[in-house]
Motif scaffolding. Structure first.
Motif, short mmCIF file in Angstrom:
data_model
loop_
_atom_site.label_atom_id
_atom_site.label_comp_id
_atom_site.label_asym_id
_atom_site.label_seq_id
_atom_site.Cartn_x
_atom_site.Cartn_y
_atom_site.Cartn_z
N ALA A 104 0.83 -1.21 0.00
CA ALA A 104 0.00 0.00 0.00
C ALA A 104 0.87 1.26 0.00
CB ALA A 104 -0.93 -0.01 1.21
N ILE A 105 1.93 1.26 0.80
CA ILE A 105 2.82 2.43 0.86
C ILE A 105 3.53 2.61 -0.48
CG2 ILE A 105 4.79 3.46 2.02
CD1 ILE A 105 2.18 3.30 3.66
N LEU A 106 3.96 1.51 -1.08
CA LEU A 106 4.63 1.61 -2.38
C LEU A 106 3.69 2.13 -3.46
CD1 LEU A 106 6.84 -1.63 -2.40
CD2 LEU A 106 7.57 0.74 -2.03
N GLU A 107 2.41 1.79 -3.34
CA GLU A 107 1.44 2.30 -4.31
C GLU A 107 1.26 3.81 -4.14
OE1 GLU A 107 -0.17 1.10 -6.92
OE2 GLU A 107 1.07 -0.69 -6.69
N ILE A 108 1.36 4.29 -2.92
CA ILE A 108 1.30 5.74 -2.70
C ILE A 108 2.51 6.42 -3.33
CG2 ILE A 108 1.32 7.56 -0.95
CD1 ILE A 108 -0.18 5.68 0.91
N VAL A 109 3.68 5.80 -3.17
CA VAL A 109 4.89 6.33 -3.80
C VAL A 109 4.74 6.35 -5.32
CG1 VAL A 109 7.36 5.95 -4.16
CG2 VAL A 109 6.38 5.61 -1.89
N ASN A 110 4.16 5.29 -5.88
CA ASN A 110 3.94 5.25 -7.33
C ASN A 110 2.96 6.34 -7.77
OD1 ASN A 110 5.64 3.07 -7.81
ND2 ASN A 110 4.03 1.55 -7.47
N ALA A 111 1.95 6.59 -6.95
CA ALA A 111 0.98 7.64 -7.28
C ALA A 111 1.67 9.01 -7.33
CB ALA A 111 -0.16 7.65 -6.27
N ILE A 112 2.58 9.24 -6.39
CA ILE A 112 3.33 10.50 -6.39
C ILE A 112 4.22 10.58 -7.63
CG2 ILE A 112 5.09 11.84 -5.17
CD1 ILE A 112 4.05 10.66 -2.56
N SER A 113 4.92 9.48 -7.92
CA SER A 113 5.87 9.48 -9.04
C SER A 113 5.18 9.68 -10.38
CB SER A 113 6.65 8.16 -9.06
OG SER A 113 7.35 7.97 -7.85
N ASN A 114 3.94 9.20 -10.50
CA ASN A 114 3.22 9.31 -11.77
C ASN A 114 2.47 10.63 -11.92
OD1 ASN A 114 4.02 6.75 -12.62
ND2 ASN A 114 2.33 5.75 -11.54
N THR A 115 2.45 11.42 -10.88
CA THR A 115 1.76 12.71 -10.96
C THR A 115 2.49 13.65 -11.91
OG1 THR A 115 1.02 12.45 -8.67
CG2 THR A 115 0.92 14.66 -9.60
N LEU A 116 1.73 14.31 -12.77
CA LEU A 116 2.25 15.31 -13.72
C LEU A 116 3.14 14.72 -14.81
CD1 LEU A 116 3.16 18.07 -11.11
CD2 LEU A 116 1.29 18.20 -12.76
N GLN A 117 3.19 13.42 -14.93
CA GLN A 117 4.07 12.82 -15.93
C GLN A 117 3.45 12.84 -17.32
OE1 GLN A 117 7.26 11.87 -15.28
NE2 GLN A 117 6.80 12.79 -13.31
N VAL A 118 2.27 12.30 -17.47
CA VAL A 118 1.64 12.21 -18.79
C VAL A 118 1.30 13.59 -19.33
CG1 VAL A 118 -0.32 11.30 -20.07
CG2 VAL A 118 0.74 9.93 -18.28
N ARG A 119 0.88 14.47 -18.47
CA ARG A 119 0.39 15.77 -18.91
C ARG A 119 1.51 16.78 -19.13
NH1 ARG A 119 -4.80 17.01 -15.17
NH2 ARG A 119 -5.03 18.69 -16.69
N LEU A 120 2.75 16.35 -18.96
CA LEU A 120 3.87 17.25 -19.20
C LEU A 120 4.23 17.35 -20.68
CD1 LEU A 120 6.40 16.64 -16.33
CD2 LEU A 120 5.01 18.63 -16.75
N CYS A 121 3.70 16.47 -21.50
CA CYS A 121 4.08 16.45 -22.92
C CYS A 121 3.88 17.78 -23.62
CB CYS A 121 3.30 15.35 -23.64
SG CYS A 121 3.69 13.69 -23.04
N PRO A 122 2.77 18.53 -23.38
CA PRO A 122 2.59 19.80 -24.10
C PRO A 122 3.64 20.85 -23.80
CG PRO A 122 0.51 19.03 -23.15
CD PRO A 122 1.59 18.18 -22.58
N ILE A 123 4.45 20.67 -22.74
CA ILE A 123 5.46 21.68 -22.41
C ILE A 123 6.51 21.76 -23.50
CG2 ILE A 123 7.31 22.23 -20.79
CD1 ILE A 123 5.59 21.26 -18.57
N ALA A 124 6.86 20.62 -24.08
CA ALA A 124 7.86 20.62 -25.16
C ALA A 124 7.17 21.09 -26.43
CB ALA A 124 8.44 19.23 -25.34
N ILE A 125 6.99 22.40 -26.54
CA ILE A 125 6.21 22.99 -27.63
C ILE A 125 6.95 22.84 -28.95
CG2 ILE A 125 5.12 25.11 -28.44
CD1 ILE A 125 5.05 26.02 -25.54
#
Length: 221
Positions: free
Chosen positions: A200-221
């Motif tokens: 459960a704790i590792l899943e919380i760490v994964n949730a933090i690590s995956n935050t803002l990852q997919v949606r960062l693509c538009p930054i590289a304009i």
């Protein structure tokens, strides 16, 4: 028998000049050093122009982006377990789901406030008028790297904050998990198991690590 004597005119000045020339000649132990370097000012001006044209991190907008990120991310923690212990024992699965929702909520808030400001800055006419068209790709690569480093720092600090809550030396911050002692088929067990808690704790760490990852693509304009 005849003798002929040849006389050459004596000049003390000529002798001194020849001695001076001999003294000025470089010896084997003292090689002559020739300085062919151009004036330093021209080299400085040329290097300064090259840096201004290619070193995009020096662009004023990068400092603005850096400041906005600092003001936005400094007080942010993606998961906050500060009041977890005070609320009493909690089921590990419930805590895992709650932290995942909190990460998503924080991500949405960041993308709706900080992200539009940054995109507006990087695409405004005032910013781009000083950047040559052939330099736009490298300019945005520089901006993308800067922003990615800021977000990486946010994720790292959030994970460190989560880990600090499980420091045995700080018992006042340790979360309380709801546990059950079962006895079945003459076998006594604890539920959830330690492996379940760890997962459960590792899943919380994964949730933090995956935050803002997919949606960062538009930054590289």
């Amino acid at each position: 028998m005849s003798y002929y004597a040849i006389f050459t005119p004596f000049s003390g000045h000529s002798t001194k000049e020849s001695q001076k020339k001999e003294a000025d000649k470089p010896t084997a132990s003292q090689p002559q050093i020739l300085d062919f370097s151009p004036p330093w000012h021209n080299s400085f001006v040329r290097s300064r122009k090259m840096m201004k044209s290619n070193l995009h991190i020096l662009h004023p907008v990068m400092q603005t982006v850096l400041n906005i990120g600092y003001l936005t991310f400094s007080p942010v923690v993606l998961v906050d377990l500060t009041g977890c212990r005070a609320s009493g024992p909690v089921d590990c699965k419930s805590l895992q789901n709650k932290m995942a929702v909190e990460c998503k909520r924080t991500e949405d808030r960041i993308m709706n406030t900080w992200f539009p400001k940054v995109i507006h800055l990087l695409t405004s006419y005032e910013t781009l008028k000083g950047v040559k068209e052939e330099k736009l790709d490298s300019f945005y690569d520089c901006a993308s790297t800067l922003i990615s480093n800021q977000l990486k720092s946010l994720l790292q600090s959030s994970i460190e904050e989560l880990v600090n809550h499980f420091d045995p030396s700080n018992g006042q911050r340790l979360p309380l998990f709801r546990m059950a002692l079962t006895f079945d088929d003459e076998k006594m067990e604890i539920y959830p198991t330690l492996q379940d808690l760890e997962a459960a704790i590792l899943e919380i760490v994964n949730a933090i690590s995956n935050t803002l990852q997919v949606r960062l693509c538009p930054i590289a304009i």
